[in-house]
Design a protein around this motif. Structure first.
Motif, PDB file in Angstrom:
ATOM      1  N   GLN A 114     -13.725 -51.726   2.907  1.00  0.00           N
ATOM      2  CA  GLN A 114     -14.770 -52.195   3.815  1.00  0.00           C
ATOM      3  C   GLN A 114     -15.880 -51.143   3.854  1.00  0.00           C
ATOM      4  OE1 GLN A 114     -12.869 -52.481   7.650  1.00  0.00           O
ATOM      5  NE2 GLN A 114     -12.472 -50.289   7.768  1.00  0.00           N
ATOM      6  N   SER A 115     -17.048 -51.546   4.336  1.00  0.00           N
ATOM      7  CA  SER A 115     -18.193 -50.640   4.435  1.00  0.00           C
ATOM      8  C   SER A 115     -18.488 -50.333   5.900  1.00  0.00           C
ATOM      9  CB  SER A 115     -19.416 -51.296   3.790  1.00  0.00           C
ATOM     10  OG  SER A 115     -20.585 -50.563   4.063  1.00  0.00           O
ATOM     11  N   ARG A 116     -18.689 -49.059   6.207  1.00  0.00           N
ATOM     12  CA  ARG A 116     -19.028 -48.668   7.585  1.00  0.00           C
ATOM     13  C   ARG A 116     -20.320 -49.361   8.029  1.00  0.00           C
ATOM     14  NH1 ARG A 116     -16.397 -47.798  11.768  1.00  0.00           N
ATOM     15  NH2 ARG A 116     -18.046 -48.955  12.756  1.00  0.00           N
ATOM     16  N   THR A 162     -12.601 -47.122   3.836  1.00  0.00           N
ATOM     17  CA  THR A 162     -13.912 -47.379   4.429  1.00  0.00           C
ATOM     18  C   THR A 162     -14.906 -46.522   3.667  1.00  0.00           C
ATOM     19  OG1 THR A 162     -12.882 -47.706   6.595  1.00  0.00           O
ATOM     20  CG2 THR A 162     -15.267 -47.363   6.561  1.00  0.00           C
ATOM     21  N   ARG A 219      -7.943 -52.127   7.230  1.00  0.00           N
ATOM     22  CA  ARG A 219      -8.340 -51.955   5.825  1.00  0.00           C
ATOM     23  C   ARG A 219      -7.992 -50.547   5.367  1.00  0.00           C
ATOM     24  NH1 ARG A 219      -7.805 -56.583   6.219  1.00  0.00           N
ATOM     25  NH2 ARG A 219      -9.450 -58.033   6.761  1.00  0.00           N
ATOM     26  N   GLY A 256     -14.469 -56.972   4.703  1.00  0.00           N
ATOM     27  CA  GLY A 256     -14.086 -56.246   3.497  1.00  0.00           C
ATOM     28  C   GLY A 256     -13.543 -57.143   2.407  1.00  0.00           C
ATOM     29  N   LEU A 270     -19.435 -52.744   9.156  1.00  0.00           N
ATOM     30  CA  LEU A 270     -18.731 -52.680  10.444  1.00  0.00           C
ATOM     31  C   LEU A 270     -19.724 -52.451  11.583  1.00  0.00           C
ATOM     32  CD1 LEU A 270     -15.529 -50.584   9.667  1.00  0.00           C
ATOM     33  CD2 LEU A 270     -15.763 -53.064   9.868  1.00  0.00           C
ATOM     34  N   THR A 327      -9.407 -52.109  11.865  1.00  0.00           N
ATOM     35  CA  THR A 327      -9.634 -53.320  11.080  1.00  0.00           C
ATOM     36  C   THR A 327      -8.494 -53.588  10.098  1.00  0.00           C
ATOM     37  OG1 THR A 327     -10.817 -52.098   9.401  1.00  0.00           O
ATOM     38  CG2 THR A 327     -12.140 -53.062  11.189  1.00  0.00           C
ATOM     39  N   SER A 368     -13.049 -48.041  12.316  1.00  0.00           N
ATOM     40  CA  SER A 368     -12.545 -48.310  10.962  1.00  0.00           C
ATOM     41  C   SER A 368     -11.043 -48.534  10.934  1.00  0.00           C
ATOM     42  CB  SER A 368     -12.874 -47.144  10.019  1.00  0.00           C
ATOM     43  OG  SER A 368     -14.246 -46.915   9.983  1.00  0.00           O
ATOM     44  N   GLU A 369     -10.298 -47.702  11.640  1.00  0.00           N
ATOM     45  CA  GLU A 369      -8.830 -47.775  11.543  1.00  0.00           C
ATOM     46  C   GLU A 369      -8.254 -49.024  12.185  1.00  0.00           C
ATOM     47  OE1 GLU A 369      -9.701 -45.490  15.329  1.00  0.00           O
ATOM     48  OE2 GLU A 369     -10.549 -45.582  13.318  1.00  0.00           O
TER      49      GLU A 369
END
Length: 155
Positions: A50-52, A76, A73, A126, A55, A71, A68-69
Motif C-alpha cells: 500500500q502507499s502512505r 507501506t 498490509r 493496496g 492512506l 490496514t 499503516s499497521e
C-alpha cells in the motif's frame, strides 16, 4: 515528488487475526512470500503493498488518521500509486513482485480502525502481489513502480 518511493513500513502477522508486528527487515522467498507471515506458502497472496499517500487520501475521506499497521498490509511505501493491473511488475529492494489483484479492504478494518474505515479504504487498500524473485526487503529500500513489462516468450 522527484525522488523514488521507499519502503516506509513493514508489517507481518503470524496468523489471520493476530496483530501486525513491525519489522525493519524481512526475508522474502520466490513463489512463497514473506518468511514468518500468515500468507507465507499460499498460492498467490504472497505480499501486500500500500502507499502512505493513498492512506492519507483515505484518512481525508474518513476524517481520522489511517495507521499503516492497522490496514493489515505487509509493505507501506512512502508515496506513489501502487499498480493494480494483473501482471504488472514492481521491484522493492532486491525483490521482484507481480500484481495478482487489488487487495479488498476487509471487515476487520472497521474493528481495528473504526466504523467506516472499510468504506474509506475502498480502492485505496493496496495490491496483492506474487513473488517472482526473492531476497531481503528493508525499511528505506527504494521501490521501482515502473518496470518495463516482461518480454514475450518465443513461441
Amino acid at each position: 515528488m522527484d525522488h523514488p518511493p521507499v519502503v516506509s513500513a513493514i508489517h507481518l502477522a503470524k496468523a489471520t487475526r493476530l496483530p501486525m508486528q513491525p519489522k525493519d527487515e524481512v526475508e522474502v522467498e520466490a513463489g512463497r512470500g514473506i518468511v514468518g507471515d500468515r500468507y507465507h506458502g499460499t498460492r498467490h497472496r504472497h505480499v501486500t503493498v500500500q502507499s502512505r499517500e493513498t492512506l492519507d487520501e483515505a484518512a481525508a475521506v474518513y476524517g481520522r488518521p489511517v495507521p499503516s499497521e492497522l490496514t493489515r498490509r505487509n509493505l507501506t511505501i512512502s508515496h506513489g500509486v501502487v499498480p493494480r493491473d494483473p501482471g504488472t511488475r514492481i521491484r522493492v529492494g532486491e525483490v521482484l513482485l507481480e500484481v495478482v489483484r487489488v487487495a479488498a479492504p476487509c471487515k476487520l478494518l472497521d474493528d481495528t480502525i473504526g466504523a467506516g474505515a472499510q468504506e474509506a479504504l475502498r480502492r485505496r487498500a493496496g495490491t496483492v502481489f506474487r513473488v517472482l524473485e526473492g531476497g531481503r526487503i528493508r525499511v528505506g529500500d527504494s521501490v521501482d513502480l515502473v518496470l518495463s513489462p516482461p518480454a514475450p516468450r518465443p513461441a
